[in-house]
Scaffold this active site. Sequence first.
Site, PDB file in Angstrom:
ATOM      1  CB  SER A 144      -0.982  -0.101   1.295  1.00 25.64           C
ATOM      2  OG  SER A 144      -1.988   1.002   0.940  1.00 25.64           O
ATOM      3  CG  ASP A 270      -7.199  -2.090  -3.826  1.00 27.38           C
ATOM      4  OD1 ASP A 270      -7.812  -1.432  -2.924  1.00 27.38           O
ATOM      5  OD2 ASP A 270      -5.991  -2.238  -3.527  1.00 27.38           O
ATOM      6  CG  HIS A 298      -5.970  -1.967   0.268  1.00 33.28           C
ATOM      7  ND1 HIS A 298      -5.588  -1.464  -1.054  1.00 33.28           N
ATOM      8  CD2 HIS A 298      -5.604  -1.487   1.211  1.00 33.28           C
ATOM      9  CE1 HIS A 298      -4.535  -0.705  -0.782  1.00 33.28           C
ATOM     10  NE2 HIS A 298      -4.365  -0.910   0.724  1.00 33.28           N
TER      11      HIS A 298
END
Length: 344
Positions: A144, A270, A298
């Site tokens: 991320s 996502d 995600h």
Amino acid sequence: MTGQLHRADFVPPAGLANRHVQTLLPRLLPRRHLPHRWETLTLPDGDFVELAWVAPGPTAPDAPLFLLFHGLEGSFDSPYARELLAAADALGWRAVLMHFRGCGRRPNRLPRAYHSGDTADAYWLIGQLAHRYPRALKVAAGVSLGANMLVKLVAEQGGDGLDLAGAIAISAPLDLAASADCLQRGFARVYERHLLASLKAKTAGRLSDFPLALDGERLGRLRTLRDYDDAVTAPLHGFRDAADYYRRASAGRWLGELELPTLILHAEDDPFMPGDLFERLPPPGAAVRVELARQGGHVGFMEWREGRLRSWLARRVSRQLEDWAPTFAGRPRRLAAESEPPGR
């Protein structure tokens, strides 16, 4: 898929394909037990970052090294972190996670924090590891926020500017403005509220230290991550506003220029990003392999394997590490971390 875009082989379990189910599943399952030791690394500006090393780790000086960068408000305790570090350890790699400033056990010293484009600390750490383990092949991975940071660092340093054999970026928000917009829609606002609450709580404890035109009442009124980035992240780190920060820190614009072998793993569903993210970005260069899964959420990517839910990310990353260190792949594995069931 064309060019350097490929279809990932991730298959979600029946009934568990929903993007939000995939995103939340790793956080709902028991957390893997993973012995580790802490190290405080002093930075050139006098601040510090905290490293978590999987223990005991290999003793061979040429054992390959796996370096992990976590996501926004993540840490060694994040489920994905423990799974990825355990996977590397199971292969006999030396595995370590760098906590961004203030994300470890203690607040950092200086009146600043961390952000998606802040590559200096990672660059310094990789240099220190190069001195410590000059014979070790090294691979870095980011998740991320940490993935966007890593892609930006690889772009900045070129093909030979880092002592890395490769980089892996997982669920990278390569267009930060688009991600900020996505997090303000529908169920994704739940994730935004969770992240924002953590950031605001941490900032509230340091308002007297930070050179910001912000008091507790105004901090409490911030309702979105974009608001937070406008009021805190941008002024604290030299950006004009959130828009300037997103533009300068987003790594997606450099996809065609990366020279270091880079694997990007991403789910088209996502909830933190638009589904057409890679259609908005430049085509990836020859050194980049993008694997897109239709589902996965995600940093989710939970699959059914060997009778239980397991991390496909850990399995895919393990395969990549073996590809990049073939001479080491034939050595005996450290099976304990791989076979041990998760525990609290």
